[in-house]
Write a protein that holds these residues in place. Structure first.
Motif, PDB file in Angstrom:
ATOM      1  N   SER A  89      53.230  32.909  44.748  1.00 21.79           N
ATOM      2  CA  SER A  89      53.481  31.519  44.840  1.00 21.79           C
ATOM      3  C   SER A  89      53.432  30.751  43.587  1.00 21.79           C
ATOM      4  O   SER A  89      52.525  31.397  43.033  1.00 21.79           O
ATOM      5  N   THR A 136      53.240  24.628  42.321  1.00 21.48           N
ATOM      6  CA  THR A 136      52.431  24.368  41.194  1.00 21.48           C
ATOM      7  C   THR A 136      51.237  23.812  42.152  1.00 21.48           C
ATOM      8  O   THR A 136      51.782  22.645  43.158  1.00 21.48           O
ATOM      9  N   LEU A 153      46.819  25.874  45.462  1.00 23.59           N
ATOM     10  CA  LEU A 153      45.725  27.086  45.424  1.00 23.59           C
ATOM     11  C   LEU A 153      45.420  27.886  45.759  1.00 23.59           C
ATOM     12  O   LEU A 153      46.391  27.762  47.507  1.00 23.59           O
ATOM     13  N   ILE A 154      45.054  29.079  45.730  1.00 22.26           N
ATOM     14  CA  ILE A 154      44.715  30.544  46.484  1.00 22.26           C
ATOM     15  C   ILE A 154      44.223  29.842  48.300  1.00 22.26           C
ATOM     16  O   ILE A 154      44.335  30.476  48.738  1.00 22.26           O
ATOM     17  N   LEU A 202      46.824  28.387  50.265  1.00 21.62           N
ATOM     18  CA  LEU A 202      47.477  29.851  50.819  1.00 21.62           C
ATOM     19  C   LEU A 202      46.740  30.415  51.917  1.00 21.62           C
ATOM     20  O   LEU A 202      47.001  30.672  53.172  1.00 21.62           O
ATOM     21  N   LEU A 208      47.504  38.135  47.657  1.00 11.40           N
ATOM     22  CA  LEU A 208      48.069  36.598  47.650  1.00 11.40           C
ATOM     23  C   LEU A 208      47.662  36.020  45.922  1.00 11.40           C
ATOM     24  O   LEU A 208      46.892  36.838  45.434  1.00 11.40           O
ATOM     25  N   ARG A 256      48.887  34.006  42.909  1.00 15.57           N
ATOM     26  CA  ARG A 256      49.685  32.451  42.374  1.00 15.57           C
ATOM     27  C   ARG A 256      50.067  32.757  40.986  1.00 15.57           C
ATOM     28  O   ARG A 256      49.331  33.319  39.729  1.00 15.57           O
ATOM     29  N   MET A 295      51.815  31.016  37.041  1.00 16.85           N
ATOM     30  CA  MET A 295      52.165  29.583  36.411  1.00 16.85           C
ATOM     31  C   MET A 295      53.226  30.006  35.484  1.00 16.85           C
ATOM     32  O   MET A 295      52.837  30.279  34.732  1.00 16.85           O
ATOM     33  N   ILE A 308      48.050  34.381  35.968  1.00 13.97           N
ATOM     34  CA  ILE A 308      48.255  34.558  37.027  1.00 13.97           C
ATOM     35  C   ILE A 308      46.624  34.922  37.629  1.00 13.97           C
ATOM     36  O   ILE A 308      46.179  35.486  36.816  1.00 13.97           O
ATOM     37  N   HIS A 315      44.529  36.027  41.523  1.00 14.93           N
ATOM     38  CA  HIS A 315      44.534  36.231  42.587  1.00 14.93           C
ATOM     39  C   HIS A 315      43.239  36.752  43.558  1.00 14.93           C
ATOM     40  O   HIS A 315      42.441  36.701  43.179  1.00 14.93           O
ATOM     41  N   GLU A 375      41.519  31.156  38.037  1.00 15.43           N
ATOM     42  CA  GLU A 375      41.582  30.758  39.150  1.00 15.43           C
ATOM     43  C   GLU A 375      41.654  28.979  38.406  1.00 15.43           C
ATOM     44  O   GLU A 375      42.433  27.749  38.564  1.00 15.43           O
ATOM     45  N   MET A 398      43.692  27.550  36.114  1.00 15.51           N
ATOM     46  CA  MET A 398      44.801  27.550  36.472  1.00 15.51           C
ATOM     47  C   MET A 398      46.028  26.491  36.128  1.00 15.51           C
ATOM     48  O   MET A 398      46.762  26.142  35.362  1.00 15.51           O
TER      49      MET A 398
END
Ligand SMILES: NC(=O)c1ccc[n+]([C@@H]2O[C@H](COP(=O)([O-])OP(=O)(O)OC[C@H]3O[C@@H](n4cnc5c(N)ncnc54)[C@H](OP(=O)(O)O)[C@@H]3O)[C@@H](O)[C@H]2O)c1
Length: 252
Positions: A95, A98, A101-102, A105, A115, A117, A119, A133, A135, A161, A164
Motif C-alpha cells: 500500500s 497515506t 496503517l498496516i 490493512l 503486507l 506499506r 511512502m 517502507i 512491513h 512503522e 511512517m
C-alpha cells in the motif's frame, strides 16, 4: 528483470508513475503489469506501451503475484474488502496510501497476508523518489523484492512503522519544503539581476549539486558549508542573514 506479475490498483498519478518507472527501468515487462481504474480512458499512454489495462480489480488481483494499491485513503476499505476473497497465499499486498496503517490493512484483509506499506514522494515520476517502507508477515525474500522494486524508482529505506508519519513529513512533504526554498532563491536571483529562466536553472542545479555532495560523498552539511564560507565574505553574510530572519539550523 523480474518475472513477477504486478497489479496496480488505482491508476492515478502515483499508480501510473510507478508503472512508468517499472517499465522505463526495465524491472518489469509491460505484459507483467496490470493497472486498474474505473475510467481507463486516461491510461492510453501505458496501454500503448503494452501494459494491461483493466477496470475490473478482481481480474487483476486473481492474475497477480504482487498487488499494489495506490487509491485515495477513502476508497481503500471498500475496494480491499471486495477483493479479500480473491487474495491467495504467497501474494504480497503493498500500500502506498497515506495514513492507512498496516493494522488497518490487516483488519480489512485478515489472516497473515504479507503486507508492505510504502511512502514514496512525487519525484517517483522521474525515478528519484525517496521511499520509506515497513512491513508485516512478509518474508525476507518478499521484502527484498519490494525494496528492489522501489529501488528502480529512486532510493528505498526500511523503517519502523511508528516513523511512517515522520517519513511522510520529511520525505513526501519535504519535496514541497525544498521547492519553496528553491523558489525563494529564484526570486532572490531575479532581484540581483537574472532573468527568470536563468535564475531557475542556477537555483535548482545548485540545490541538486548540494544534495549530491551529501548523497554521493556522504559529507555532513556543515563540512561543505565551511568550504564556501570565507572570512568577511558574502556566504557568511548570507548565512547570518538567514539565521536572523528565522531560518535556523537548530530546531527549537
Ligand atoms: N502522489 C504522490 O506522490 C503520493 C506520494 C505518496 C503517497 N501517495 C498516496 O497515493 C495514493 C494515490 O495518490 P494519487 O495522487 O495517485 O491519487 P489519484 O491520482 O487520485 O489516484 C487514485 C486513483 O484511484 C482510482 N480509483 C478510485 N476508485 C477506484 C476503484 N474502485 N478501483 C480502481 N481504481 C480506483 C481513481 O481513478 P478512477 O476514478 O478512474 O477509478 C484514481 O485515478 C493516495 O492515497 C496518496 O496519499 C501519493
Amino acid at each position: 528483470m523480474s518475472s513477477k506479475k504486478i497489479a496496480i490498483i488505482g491508476g492515478g498519478n502515483l499508480g501510473s508513475a510507478i508503472a512508468e518507472g517499472l517499465l522505463k527501468s526495465g524491472f518489469s515487462k509491460a505484459a507483467d503489469i496490470t493497472i486498474t481504474k474505473r475510467n481507463t480512458a486516461t491510461l492510453g499512454r501505458l496501454k500503448d506501451q503494452g501494459v494491461n489495462i483493466e477496470a475490473d480489480n478482481g481480474k487483476a488481483v486473481a492474475w497477480a503475484d504482487i498487488v499494489l494499491i495506490a487509491l485515495k485513503p477513502y476508497n481503500v476499505k471498500e475496494v480491499l474488502a471486495g477483493l479479500k476473497p480473491l487474495f491467495k497465499p504467497g501474494q504480497v499486498l503493498i500500500s502506498v496510501v497515506t495514513g492507512i496503517l498496516i493494522d488497518d490493512l490487516e483488519k480489512i484483509v485478515g489472516g497473515d497476508m504479507p503486507l508492505v506499506r510504502a511512502m514514496p514522494n512525487t519525484a517517483i515520476a522521474i525515478g528519484e523518489s525517496m521511499t520509506c517502507i515497513c512491513h508485516k508477515f512478509a518474508s525476507e525474500e518478499q521484502v527484498q523484492f519490494v525494496e528492489s522494486m522501489f529501488n528502480q524508482l529512486g532510493v528505498t529505506v526500511s523503517i519502523d512503522e511508528k516513523l511512517m508519519d515522520a517519513a511522510t513529513v520529511l520525505g513526501a512533504c519535504g519535496i514541497a519544503y525544498a521547492l519553496r526554498f528553491i523558489r525563494a532563491n529564484i526570486q532572490g536571483g531575479i532581484e540581483i539581476g537574472f532573468d527568470v529562466r536563468t535564475a531557475n536553472l542556477i537555483a535548482a542545479q545548485t540545490v541538486k549539486g548540494a544534495a549530491e555532495l551529501l548523497i554521493r560523498e556522504k559529507r555532513h552539511p556543515e563540512e561543505e558549508i565551511d568550504k564556501v564560507t570565507t572570512p568577511k565574505g558574502c556566504t557568511i553574510a548570507g548565512l547570518n542573514e538567514m539565521e536572523h530572519q528565522g531560518l535556523q539550523f537548530i530546531a527549537h
